[in-house]
Design a protein around this motif. Sequence first.
Motif, mmCIF file in Angstrom:
data_model
loop_
_atom_site.group_PDB
_atom_site.id
_atom_site.type_symbol
_atom_site.label_atom_id
_atom_site.label_comp_id
_atom_site.label_asym_id
_atom_site.label_seq_id
_atom_site.Cartn_x
_atom_site.Cartn_y
_atom_site.Cartn_z
ATOM 1 N N THR A 231 -10.539 -6.467 11.957
ATOM 2 C CA THR A 231 -10.307 -6.549 13.630
ATOM 3 C C THR A 231 -10.957 -5.609 13.965
ATOM 4 O O THR A 231 -10.468 -3.948 13.391
ATOM 5 C CB THR A 231 -9.055 -7.102 13.871
ATOM 6 O OG1 THR A 231 -8.239 -5.640 13.226
ATOM 7 C CG2 THR A 231 -8.357 -8.188 13.453
ATOM 8 N N LEU A 232 -11.706 -5.640 15.789
ATOM 9 C CA LEU A 232 -12.500 -4.957 16.048
ATOM 10 C C LEU A 232 -11.306 -3.718 16.612
ATOM 11 O O LEU A 232 -10.375 -4.097 16.964
ATOM 12 C CB LEU A 232 -13.277 -5.692 16.878
ATOM 13 C CG LEU A 232 -14.346 -6.320 16.429
ATOM 14 C CD1 LEU A 232 -15.518 -7.054 17.795
ATOM 15 C CD2 LEU A 232 -15.216 -5.308 16.548
ATOM 16 N N PRO A 233 -11.189 -3.082 17.099
ATOM 17 C CA PRO A 233 -10.616 -1.483 18.089
ATOM 18 C C PRO A 233 -11.057 -2.316 19.094
ATOM 19 O O PRO A 233 -12.081 -2.913 19.727
ATOM 20 C CB PRO A 233 -10.864 -0.487 17.615
ATOM 21 C CG PRO A 233 -12.980 -0.719 17.333
ATOM 22 C CD PRO A 233 -12.980 -1.815 16.725
ATOM 23 N N GLU A 283 -7.375 -5.651 8.042
ATOM 24 C CA GLU A 283 -8.569 -5.683 7.031
ATOM 25 C C GLU A 283 -8.288 -7.200 6.647
ATOM 26 O O GLU A 283 -7.126 -7.178 5.825
ATOM 27 C CB GLU A 283 -9.069 -4.679 6.093
ATOM 28 C CG GLU A 283 -9.976 -3.955 6.566
ATOM 29 C CD GLU A 283 -10.626 -3.051 6.311
ATOM 30 O OE1 GLU A 283 -11.070 -3.458 4.842
ATOM 31 O OE2 GLU A 283 -11.016 -1.754 6.927
ATOM 32 N N LEU A 284 -9.245 -7.958 6.168
ATOM 33 C CA LEU A 284 -9.068 -9.751 5.564
ATOM 34 C C LEU A 284 -9.977 -10.051 4.412
ATOM 35 O O LEU A 284 -10.924 -9.170 4.670
ATOM 36 C CB LEU A 284 -9.474 -10.379 6.524
ATOM 37 C CG LEU A 284 -9.251 -11.651 6.086
ATOM 38 C CD1 LEU A 284 -7.668 -12.297 5.823
ATOM 39 C CD2 LEU A 284 -9.999 -13.024 7.186
ATOM 40 N N GLN A 856 -2.994 10.779 -0.739
ATOM 41 C CA GLN A 856 -2.921 8.795 -1.117
ATOM 42 C C GLN A 856 -3.453 7.759 -0.119
ATOM 43 O O GLN A 856 -1.932 8.374 1.156
ATOM 44 C CB GLN A 856 -2.600 8.216 -2.158
ATOM 45 C CG GLN A 856 -2.462 7.877 -2.794
ATOM 46 C CD GLN A 856 -1.509 7.044 -3.994
ATOM 47 O OE1 GLN A 856 -1.283 7.967 -4.606
ATOM 48 N NE2 GLN A 856 -0.541 6.032 -3.864
ATOM 49 N N GLU A 857 -4.156 6.675 0.371
ATOM 50 C CA GLU A 857 -4.031 6.088 1.065
ATOM 51 C C GLU A 857 -3.143 4.304 1.107
ATOM 52 O O GLU A 857 -3.105 4.705 0.397
ATOM 53 C CB GLU A 857 -5.920 5.984 1.745
ATOM 54 C CG GLU A 857 -6.214 6.737 3.179
ATOM 55 C CD GLU A 857 -7.271 6.645 3.107
ATOM 56 O OE1 GLU A 857 -7.305 5.543 4.124
ATOM 57 O OE2 GLU A 857 -8.308 7.543 3.196
ATOM 58 N N PHE A 858 -2.837 4.169 2.323
ATOM 59 C CA PHE A 858 -2.233 2.954 1.850
ATOM 60 C C PHE A 858 -3.323 1.388 1.930
ATOM 61 O O PHE A 858 -3.869 1.100 2.504
ATOM 62 C CB PHE A 858 -1.483 2.423 2.698
ATOM 63 C CG PHE A 858 -0.798 1.502 2.954
ATOM 64 C CD1 PHE A 858 0.701 0.750 2.034
ATOM 65 C CD2 PHE A 858 -0.554 0.445 4.431
ATOM 66 C CE1 PHE A 858 1.316 0.311 1.902
ATOM 67 C CE2 PHE A 858 0.092 -0.744 3.818
ATOM 68 C CZ PHE A 858 0.609 -0.561 2.830
ATOM 69 N N THR A 859 -3.416 1.537 0.580
ATOM 70 C CA THR A 859 -4.375 0.528 0.498
ATOM 71 C C THR A 859 -3.522 -0.978 0.152
ATOM 72 O O THR A 859 -4.476 -1.761 -0.352
ATOM 73 C CB THR A 859 -4.859 0.313 -0.410
ATOM 74 O OG1 THR A 859 -4.440 0.915 -1.605
ATOM 75 C CG2 THR A 859 -6.198 1.595 -0.278
ATOM 76 N N LYS A 860 -2.442 -1.643 -0.429
ATOM 77 C CA LYS A 860 -1.918 -2.914 -0.878
ATOM 78 C C LYS A 860 -1.955 -3.475 -0.438
ATOM 79 O O LYS A 860 -1.991 -4.211 1.058
ATOM 80 C CB LYS A 860 -0.405 -2.544 -0.749
ATOM 81 C CG LYS A 860 0.352 -3.414 -2.015
ATOM 82 C CD LYS A 860 0.876 -3.090 -3.308
ATOM 83 C CE LYS A 860 1.244 -4.339 -3.907
ATOM 84 N NZ LYS A 860 3.030 -4.517 -3.658
ATOM 85 N N LYS A 861 -2.529 -4.788 -0.431
ATOM 86 C CA LYS A 861 -3.053 -5.797 -0.352
ATOM 87 C C LYS A 861 -2.067 -6.745 -0.103
ATOM 88 O O LYS A 861 -0.918 -6.862 -1.309
ATOM 89 C CB LYS A 861 -4.245 -6.522 -0.283
ATOM 90 C CG LYS A 861 -5.467 -5.481 -0.446
ATOM 91 C CD LYS A 861 -6.168 -5.326 -1.394
ATOM 92 C CE LYS A 861 -7.381 -3.973 -1.136
ATOM 93 N NZ LYS A 861 -7.071 -3.093 -1.635
#
Lengths: 954, 212
Positions: A231-233, A283-284, A856-861
């Motif tokens: 999505t756009l900011p 993010e999709l 660590q970054e949050f990346t769980k989808k």
Amino acid sequence: MASTSNSQSSIQDDDDQEEEIEHFDDFTLASSWERFISEIEAVCRQWLATGPKNLVKKDAVCLDFSKNIYKVRSELKYAMKNYSMEYYFEPFNDGKVADWISTSHDLQQSFGVKDFLVIAPQSASGVVLDAPEASKLLSAVSIAMSNSSSLWPAFVPVHDPSRRAYIGIQNMGTIFTRRFEADRIGSQVPIKLMHLEGLYELFVSKFAYSTVDLSMHLFKVHFRMKLTYRTLPTDDDPEVQQESEFLESGGHSEFETHNKIQWDDDCPWSEWYSAEDPVKGLELLAIWSERTVDSSLDMAELENASPLEADKWFIFPNLSPHLESSDGSTIGFASQLRLLVNALDSSLGAQFMEDFVSAVENSGSDNMKSSAVIPPPTVLDRVLKDLFHEDAEVKLDFADAENKNSRAIKGAPLESLFAQFCLHALWFGNCNIRAIAVLWIEFVREIRWCWEESQPLPRMPTNGTVDLSTCLIYQKLHMLAICIEKKHQENKEHPDVGDKKTSPYIEGKAQITKQSSSLLEVTEDSSGERDSLTARNDLGSHGVATSLSNSEQQNFASPTDTKLSEYIRMGSAGVVGSTMLLNSCQQMHAPFTQDPPLMTEDMHEERLKAVEAFGDSFSFSAQLEKEILSSDMSAFKAANPDAVFEDFIRWHSPRDWENDDNGELAVSQAKAGEVSKNEWPPRGRLSERMSDHGSSWRKIWNEAPSLPAFKQKPLLDPNREGEKVLHYLETMRPHQLLEQMVCTAFRAAADTLNRTAFGGLKLMTSKLGQLCLTMASTLKSLQRNSLSVDSEIIEDLTRLCVIFEHVEKLLTVAASLHRKFLQAPRLSEAIFSDFYNFYLPKMGTGSGSHDIDKSQEFTKKQQIMAREKEVVASMFTPPTANQSWRKVLSLGNLLNGHEPILREIIFSKRDHVSGGYYAGSYAGGYPQEIETYRMYLCGTSNDLRVALAVASCD
Amino acid sequence: MESSSSASAAQEFDYLFKLLLIGDSGVGKSSLLLSFTSNTFEDLSPTIGVDFKVKYVTLGGKKLKLAIWDTAGQERFRTLTSSYYRGAQGIIMVYDVTRRETFTNLSDIWAKEIDLYSTNQDCIKMLVGNKVDKESERVVSKKEGINFAREYGCLFIECSAKTRTNVEQCFEELVLKILETPSLLAEGSAGVKKNIFKQKPPETDASTSGCC
Ligand SMILES: Nc1nc2c(ncn2[C@@H]2O[C@H](COP(=O)(O)OP(=O)(O)O)[C@@H](O)[C@H]2O)c(=O)[nH]1
Ligand SMILES: [Mg+2]
């Protein structure tokens, strides 16, 4: 067992002599090249023998971006150069090659491998520049691999690091070898390669060694695609604008003049501050699972497909980087509570709150001056107006807004006057002790005004009993509110006291000096008649016959000016069933009685102290209760002029009356009432304990005059008690005030957060509950009115602020997700629970623990269900003109006008290896299919990475 | 349980515990308290409102000061009583084994009041069936008492204030349980003796006998 020495012996001659000398390896026989190979081999054997699970226990490290991938590292030397060899593996994954959803290593993605080796020189760039060197290195590895019969693929980086180019090789059994190659075009991607057709042709060209026009031929290949959308900011990122405003205003949120609607405008905390939206975007991932394509035409069609047609959708939030930092830079309740705790710390030495204000003029301490800003009078006025200008709507039903655990925190209930004061104090200036002192002094001055003018205290109940579970200031204010109410009732019935209700609060303050003199006169002549009026007003709230209004009451009560007479019934609230008096044939009347007097915590403690001091002398300890009992008796006598002591007992303590009729105790009033009129007089006697002639009850009865409640001296003298409350407020020790402020501010802040709508996310609810419990137990040490607050307590409180900050952040995430996914609550719940589990370990114990996980970054989808697709797609609002001019659309598969930010494609070609050409190692008989060609393409319109894996029979 | 007279106010102690006696009027709360604090049993005047006694005991190696509050049990004093639930580390619910309604009222009225007024979740509750010396008149069996205690999650004992059977044990068990509960222990810790009166005028009378 494959130890290092064993493996080395494999390249040595089978010389008996050498075998005798252990650990002596004669490398003179081998070239340095051979030694290098043997070294690689030795390391590999060791890793193989140890096994992944044991390596994890030993020295393997987990990769930052993924919990599943580990690596071990070893250093090698060849031709004066140092190399590092790394083994990447997934110890808890049996066989499966990573899917497209979980995060995996770049090389795993590129080549579809699982465990692998990387060998690279330890030069600054880490890349093998020289092509011959690279292939020499690779062949060394290849030999070492086959020697140790390892099937790991091995990669060597080539070229400039920014190209992320690799070559690699893998032994696949005895027959096949797979070769790998990856490279990247960093700019100026040829138009042809921007489109799926062109990419398809690129892949086909790798095995169709012909010069024919590829588009004319049909080559069946497998195709998979993953598109990422973001999505756009929002336009002109409001965050930036807002932050600068915030700084200008000296950190005072009330100065902010927003033109924009903030995302959290309807969140309960927005009354105090505006939080950054923790969910910056979404993010999709749209995934087309594997399908067969046989022409460029198929590809062109796919490129036109809407992402809604993709087989699977996954989503994950882009979270604000501020979520990660817990350095207090984020403005919120937690940051202000921290300041309040500092203020508590600096309050400890002082005698009076006034000391902090006067310090402005005469103290030379500069650091005090510079950091302790006092906001201008206009701000002070605004705060006082908010506190004292009561909206008609202010809810006094405190209970429902609060977490049930917050009652355990000894503070003032949310929305009450003192709680509101504390929340204001948090944002008043930078919540330094001097600003607090200024605010408090004005606050007490306003309260004094309300008291002198008999104006109701805003945000305070004017009835009920004192709740000892609240902080003392709240108890005192409650007491004061009740006293003011009683005083006000008096004034209303005194025509000579003007009604000051209309004077505005702030303006009225200026009049205090003028008016107070006349008011004091009124206060001073409070005797006799006035008291009776107070008492009468008590009646309406008492439990015996509460429904009677003042006018109805007149029916029972004689006019106040009538002379007292034993024969005139006064202050009756109605008859008691059909109970008859003992000595005269009349029905028993229940009297109106006075409310028991209110007591604040300190009054209870005074009592305790007094009793202790006087020993167990009964006569003293029951003094207060005696007064109540005596008051009840007087009222009973007035309502039943012909009653005797026994009658009173029958009404007041029926168990102490034993009925003769059936020889049983008359256990209830109802039963006593069953005695019918014609059986008068009722027969019975007092219980043994009551009949004792020394009974203090009878003594009190004998001494009690016949007086209806409204003529009695009130059990609670509002003038005296109210003045005591003000004395308490005006002479409070700074640390006592600050302690109660800290407790109340924590409780009110938590209760405010607790009101946030987050769709009932269970994890959040329980976390909030937990927070309250933690606060309750930490704040207990402050609730004891102990004289000393030691540094340990301040440390505990600081730790509590950190915990609070974590919960506050979690809550903003919960609130943000909730409102973004209103139409798809399942998703907000699932994403939040992923985030929660990700964030929880970072919360630690509240002290600045340094976890290895921090980066660590949050990346769980989260997978999106079919019915949720529309909701999610609608979140990708078509870009405005402003947003779209920046980008030239060049890829296909637009989602509401959004181009994918990343397109990943995997082509593959498989061939059967039944007999014939590929036989050999697969002699099992059944046909096998192996992936002969695989190409991974990853990129945007100006960046393309290509990775190719080709299996062949050597 | 060692005990000492409560007359001297300035005794040293490690913990101060507040206990509360509740139950219907006439079940023997005041008698129980008297029996415990002065080892006597006499016919008392009915309690007016709230009364309390202080007793110093040594238990589990700790010097304890027990402030035991006795309530009247009549409707009239209920509102006043409610404030005493707060800050109590132990609540003793008393019924009379010869009067069933005093037992049923515990669940109908008293247990509800505890839930309403007691702010201390860890507070220890104890169910006491009194007047077991009147065995012939007993209408509430021990089994019923046990069942109620199990359901409500509290301690249980039967005793007689008159014969002093189990009176000591009753208070002892309750206090031992409090000593086992860290949060209650922290509350009762002597280090936090309330000092609020130090700044208050009424203290003048109290202090005269307090510090000598
Ligand atoms: N037989 C017997 N009588 C008792 C016992 N305890 C109290 N009583 C009597 O029961 C009556 C009520 O006792 P009291 O202590 O005033 O009860 P309270 O209202 O609960 O305080 C008094 O007459 C006591 O003598 C007991 O253990 N046995
Ligand atoms: Mg009693």
